[in-house]
Design an enzyme around this catalytic site. Structure first.
Site, short mmCIF file in Angstrom:
data_model
loop_
_atom_site.label_atom_id
_atom_site.label_comp_id
_atom_site.label_asym_id
_atom_site.label_seq_id
_atom_site.Cartn_x
_atom_site.Cartn_y
_atom_site.Cartn_z
N HIS A 88 0.81 -1.21 0.00
CA HIS A 88 0.00 0.00 0.00
C HIS A 88 0.84 1.27 0.00
O HIS A 88 0.31 2.36 0.06
CB HIS A 88 -0.94 0.03 1.21
CG HIS A 88 -1.75 -1.22 1.38
ND1 HIS A 88 -1.30 -2.30 2.13
CD2 HIS A 88 -2.96 -1.57 0.89
CE1 HIS A 88 -2.21 -3.26 2.11
NE2 HIS A 88 -3.23 -2.86 1.35
N ASP B 281 34.82 -30.65 14.98
CA ASP B 281 34.96 -31.98 14.42
C ASP B 281 36.29 -32.15 13.69
O ASP B 281 36.35 -32.17 12.46
CB ASP B 281 33.79 -32.31 13.49
CG ASP B 281 33.65 -33.82 13.28
OD1 ASP B 281 34.71 -34.49 13.18
OD2 ASP B 281 32.53 -34.34 13.24
N HIS C 56 36.60 -35.83 11.62
CA HIS C 56 36.14 -36.18 10.28
C HIS C 56 37.12 -35.75 9.19
O HIS C 56 37.01 -36.20 8.05
CB HIS C 56 34.76 -35.56 10.00
CG HIS C 56 34.81 -34.15 9.48
ND1 HIS C 56 35.20 -33.08 10.25
CD2 HIS C 56 34.54 -33.61 8.25
CE1 HIS C 56 35.15 -31.97 9.54
NE2 HIS C 56 34.76 -32.26 8.31
N HIS D 218 37.34 -35.96 4.22
CA HIS D 218 38.04 -35.14 3.22
C HIS D 218 39.30 -35.82 2.69
O HIS D 218 40.22 -35.14 2.20
CB HIS D 218 38.40 -33.78 3.81
CG HIS D 218 37.22 -32.97 4.28
ND1 HIS D 218 36.19 -32.60 3.44
CD2 HIS D 218 36.89 -32.49 5.51
CE1 HIS D 218 35.28 -31.90 4.14
NE2 HIS D 218 35.69 -31.83 5.40
N ASP E 60 31.23 -32.61 2.87
CA ASP E 60 30.51 -32.52 4.15
C ASP E 60 29.00 -32.62 3.98
O ASP E 60 28.31 -33.17 4.85
CB ASP E 60 30.82 -31.18 4.83
CG ASP E 60 32.23 -31.12 5.40
OD1 ASP E 60 32.68 -32.12 5.99
OD2 ASP E 60 32.87 -30.07 5.24
O1 UNU Z 1 36.02 -29.56 7.37
C1 UNU Z 1 36.46 -28.94 8.28
N1 UNU Z 1 35.61 -28.47 9.18
C2 UNU Z 1 37.93 -28.68 8.40
C3 UNU Z 1 38.73 -28.81 7.28
C4 UNU Z 1 38.47 -28.36 9.62
C5 UNU Z 1 39.82 -28.15 9.73
C6 UNU Z 1 40.65 -28.27 8.62
C7 UNU Z 1 40.09 -28.60 7.41
FE FE Z 2 34.46 -30.91 6.78
#
Ligand code: UNU
Ligand code: FE
Ligand code: FES
Length: 446
Positions: free
Chosen positions: A103, A204, A207, A212, A360
């Protein structure tokens, strides 16, 4: 739901899977976390001049952040006080006023209602415009980073960040000028609960070598040794993990600031040139942090990787979806080419289609959506790693865990998550300020 107290155990070392799935847990989070905590809005660099604005979210609420003529900042709810329409549809810009599509009500840079079409003829002087401004939001900044908060009883931003300021100063307040954000953000949606990426970034380390593996092997450099959790990996010497009063925390990998960058020349040189100034201003303990890599979350839903320099806000969209906003964090006073290369590498690794980002994403969806199973959902998750190998440290504030690969900062995150979910108000949280770290039993670890 039968109260929230069984969701996280006292040690923070296990969680009900309902924390990722249940609609009523999510509603409680909106009320007790997102309505009461300081949430990341952006950085001065995104709204440098008077009139500059960005639109963003605080949880699912749309907000406008606007630079005032006097240089200060204001934020308000991006929804018209007439019939509720969203007012500003642009992501960013510069504006003298915000005009509603529906409006035509006109709101000033400060959110006040300044004009109403045909006001005299339609409202006959009955409309009190001074009471119809856009709902204001508390705004405070720390070293250029801008946060918003809905709760007038919340502590100051500096108190909310607490001990984390000591760490953040190392990178946000260096003698060379600290860091700023480069936008506009990349945006994508991910089918996961907002806490899955937050907990992943807060601590984390476990992981990294596994999820990775291929990316780290391809990139080479300091982290190649983690790829596939190689047996000769120097587990206890990789770094440390930290957690703070209000659930903020990070994991440190020593000497690995730029490890995820493939072309590292400019940034490596920049860190070498500036680390002496950091040592002078902050001492050797923080010089160590400056040349390390951090995976970090600021409670509740902002994460970044220092060194890799990706910067994330995980905007919740219900319990099972998020909108990921990805900025890049760059040294304010680095040369243009160094800034560009940092941004390029951050996006290559942790942008929407980044090599590590996409590693991820699948895990984050899977960890959320498995709980659609009624039996599965009744189980718990475990974050007990390293629970007796942490405690108060003689130098580093907060609670410090012995290895980069541990779950100290998971426990800190979920302990505070449970505490704030149970607390009727901030006064109840403040009442625990002197005893919060007594929960960590191993007082003499360091
Ligand atoms: O993926 C991650 N969160 C990460 C990657 C953390 C530290 C180094 C590389
Ligand atoms: Fe990661
Ligand atoms: Fe950790 Fe499966 S091994 S979630």
């Amino acid at each position: 739901m039968n109260g929230s107290s069984a969701l996280v155990d006292n040690a923070g070392a296990s969680q009900s899977r309902r924390v990722f799935w249940d609609q009523d847990v999510y509603q409680l989070e909106l009320e007790r976390i997102f309505s009461r905590c300081w949430l990341m809005l952006g950085h001065d660099s995104l709204v440098p001049k008077p009139g500059d604005f960005i639109t963003t979210y605080m949880a699912e609420d749309r907000v406008i952040l606007s630079r005032q003529p006097d240089g200060s900042l204001k934020a308000f709810i991006n929804s018209c006080t007439h019939r509720g329409n969203q007012i500003c549809h642009a992501d960013s810009g510069s504006a003298k006023a915000f005009v509603c599509n529906y409006h035509g009500w006109v709101f000033g840079q400060d959110g006040s209602l300044v004009d109403v079409p045909m006001e005299e003829r339609c409202y006959h002087s009955d409309l009190d415009k001074s009471k119809l401004g856009l709902a204001p939001i508390r705004v405070e900044t720390y070293k250029g980073f801008i946060f918003g908060c809905h709760d007038p009883e919340a502590p100051s931003l500096e108190d909310y960040l607490g001990d984390f300021c000591w760490y953040l100063d190392t990178i946000w307040d260096g003698p060379d000028g600290g860091l700023e954000l480069v936008g506009p953000p990349l945006k994508s949606t991910l089918a996961c609960n907002w806490k899955v990426p937050t907990e992943n970034f807060v601590g984390d380390g476990y992981h990294v070598g596994w999820t990775h593996a291929a990316a780290l092997q391809m990139i080479g450099g300091e982290l190649a040794g983690l790829s596939g959790n190689r047996a000769d990996m120097p587990f206890d010497d990789l770094g440390l993990q930290f957690t703070m009063r209000h659930g903020h925390g990070f994991g440190l990998i020593d000497n690995a600031a730029t490890a995820i960058h493939v072309k590292r020349d400019g940034y490596v040189k920049y860190l070498e040139q500036t680390r002496g100034g950091i040592r002078e201003k902050f001492g050797p303990e923080r010089e160590r942090l400056y040349v390390g890599h951090w995976n970090t979350s600021i409670f509740p839903n902002c994460s970044f990787l220092y060194g890799t320099n990706t910067f994330k806000i995980w905007h919740p969209r219900g319990p099972h979806e998020i909108e990921v906003w990805t900025y890049t964090m760059v040294p304010k006073n680095a040369d243009t080419e160094t800034k560009r290369s940092i941004q390029r590498e951050a996006i290559r690794s942790f942008g929407t289609a980044g090599t590590l980002e996409s590693d991820d994403g699948e895990n984050m969806s899977s960890a959320t959506y498995n709980n659609n199973g009624i039996i599965t959902r009744k189980g718990r998750m475990n974050s007990s790693m390293g629970k007796d190998r942490e405690g108060p440290h003689p130098v580093y504030p907060g609670i410090v865990g012995v290895s980069f690969i541990g779950e100290t900062s998971y426990r800190g995150f979920y302990r505070f998550w449970q505490e704030i979910l149970d607390a009727p108000d901030w006064a109840a949280i403040r009442a625990n300020d002197d005893t919060w770290d007594a929960m960590w039993t191993n007082r003499n670890f360091w």
